[in-house]
Design a protein around this motif. Structure first.
Motif, PDB file in Angstrom:
ATOM      1  N   GLN A 122      46.612  31.237  40.993  1.00  0.00           N
ATOM      2  CA  GLN A 122      46.529  32.624  40.567  1.00  0.00           C
ATOM      3  C   GLN A 122      47.015  33.565  41.675  1.00  0.00           C
ATOM      4  N   ASP A 123      47.668  34.646  41.248  1.00  0.00           N
ATOM      5  CA  ASP A 123      48.147  35.677  42.178  1.00  0.00           C
ATOM      6  C   ASP A 123      47.804  37.045  41.580  1.00  0.00           C
ATOM      7  N   PRO A 124      46.817  37.750  42.154  1.00  0.00           N
ATOM      8  CA  PRO A 124      46.072  37.454  43.377  1.00  0.00           C
ATOM      9  C   PRO A 124      45.050  36.344  43.167  1.00  0.00           C
ATOM     10  N   GLY A 125      44.648  35.753  44.303  1.00  0.00           N
ATOM     11  CA  GLY A 125      43.676  34.673  44.238  1.00  0.00           C
ATOM     12  C   GLY A 125      42.966  34.504  45.563  1.00  0.00           C
ATOM     13  N   TYR A 126      42.021  33.576  45.582  1.00  0.00           N
ATOM     14  CA  TYR A 126      41.204  33.362  46.770  1.00  0.00           C
ATOM     15  C   TYR A 126      42.014  32.612  47.823  1.00  0.00           C
TER      16      TYR A 126
END
Length: 393
Positions: A122-126
């Motif tokens: 995912q983007d943004p992601g952790y």
């Protein structure tokens, strides 16, 4: 001295840059209000602390703890999961203790990826999701999460050449940093997609309890009850305020659990048995502390959002997590790092720039609700003066 090339992608770290900006602000005499880190300021429950304290004086807890010695914890985790989601879990083959879920999500790519294999992130992601893939010498294909799509990835947009080289997809809902919740229908779609393309589906699930409206967020295993391709990570850091104790677990497909267990066996034992005793007490004991935490973050969310709206910053009210994900006003819409750097140095209010979570996070800032409402409101007052000083609206 020469180092492995796999370290090169890890050297650029926006959050390390922000730590330096916070240090400069403190050195200049700023009174810091740190909203940049998602570390709960609430205490662990008393019955959890008592279980750990009792363990300290038991010499049987002082030695190495191997997998078979974690059976009681695995049984508690399986029972907790079954009660919450109605899915049967085998504590012997489908549960693995972790030193926090970050440890699990960072180590799992070592068990799945060969060099140059793709992971879909995912983007943004952790950030630890990215780091684990790089340490495994994998490649990353980012799935943009956009507001107009409810911060859900569009799986059909992933190119076929990338899919043919992909081995895993990582999701996390309720989502850090966007606060989005994914419906069960999306997980069902994601499971079918991963089955079709022979992908491992990884779900990082730390905010399972931190939701404020409606029904509980779904587990990915509700969409994959036979655990055909899925593994889920849970931490006691958020629900039970045990971040510093570093305890969590993985649950899911038994082959994935075994593979992750093999990686862990090469790099660590388990944590101290007393910590697992505390975790057992958390999972099986009174849940009033979870309810208190949820209500506390609800009140903080309401106070912070109301204060932002009062100064004219129309930020959506999140339904989950302990964060506020705010689109930046002009002229900062493409410079979240500069915004956060200037904000902390000039006002003492520290936040996390959206760019630190990925390319699609640019133009946003994340605030962690880790202070009482009065302090959160004071932070907004400082931000109002910051905006007014430069006439930014």
């Amino acid at each position: 001295m020469q180092f492995a090339k796999r370290l090169e992608p890890l050297q650029a770290n926006v959050f390390a840059d922000m730590d330096r900006a916070k240090a400069r602000a403190k050195s200049a005499g700023q009174d810091l209000i740190d909203l940049s880190l998602g570390s709960s300021d609430l205490p662990a429950s008393e019955h959890v602390l008592e279980a750990i304290a009792t363990s300290l004086r038991d010499p049987d807890t002082h030695g190495y703890l191997l997998f078979h010695g974690t059976r009681s914890f695995r049984q508690a985790a399986a029972q907790w999961y079954t009660q919450k989601f109605g899915i049967a879990v085998d504590p012997e083959t489908e549960v693995l203790p972790l030193i926090g879920s970050q440890e699990g999500t960072a180590h799992l790519p070592l068990a799945i990826l060969n060099p140059r294999d793709f992971a879909l992130l995912q983007d943004p992601g952790y950030p630890s999701h990215v780091g684990g893939v790089y340490l495994a010498s994998g490649q990353i294909y980012t799935m943009p999460l956009l507001a107009e799509n409810g911060f859900l990835p569009i799986l059909e947009d992933i190119p076929e050449p990338v899919l043919s080289q992909s081995r895993m997809m990582v999701l996390s809902y309720p989502h850090n940093p966007t606060t989005a919740i994914a419906p069960l229908s999306f997980f069902q779609k994601a499971v079918a997609f991963c089955q079709q393309h022979n992908l491992v589906l990884v779900h990082d699930f730390p905010y399972v309890d931190l939701y404020f409206n409606g029904s509980a967020p779904p587990s990915v295993l509700q969409a994959d009850p036979n655990k055909t391709c899925s593994i889920e990570f849970f931490t006691l850091s958020k629900s039970y305020n045990m971040g510093g104790f570093r305890v969590g677990y993985a649950i899911g497909n038994k082959e994935l659990i075994l593979a992750l267990r093999q990686v862990k066996a090469a790099v660590d034992f388990n944590q101290y048995r007393g910590i697992l005793n505390g975790a057992i007490a958390a999972l099986t004991g009174p849940q009033a502390g979870v309810n208190v935490a949820v209500e506390t973050f609800r009140q903080r969310r309401n106070a912070f959002i109301a204060a932002l709206h009062q100064i004219g910053w129309q930020v959506p009210c999140p339904d989950a997590t302990m964060y506020i994900w705010a689109r930046l006003p002009e002229p900062w819409v493409q410079d979240s790092i500069q915004f956060c750097t200037r904000l902390v140095e000039e006002t003492g209010v520290a936040a996390s720039p959206g760019a630190g979570f990925g390319k699609s996070g640019e133009g946003y800032v994340r605030f962690a609700l880790v202070h009482e409402p009065a302090i959160l409101e004071s932070a907004v007052e400082r931000m109002a003066r910051f905006f007014n000083q430069y006439k930014y609206h």
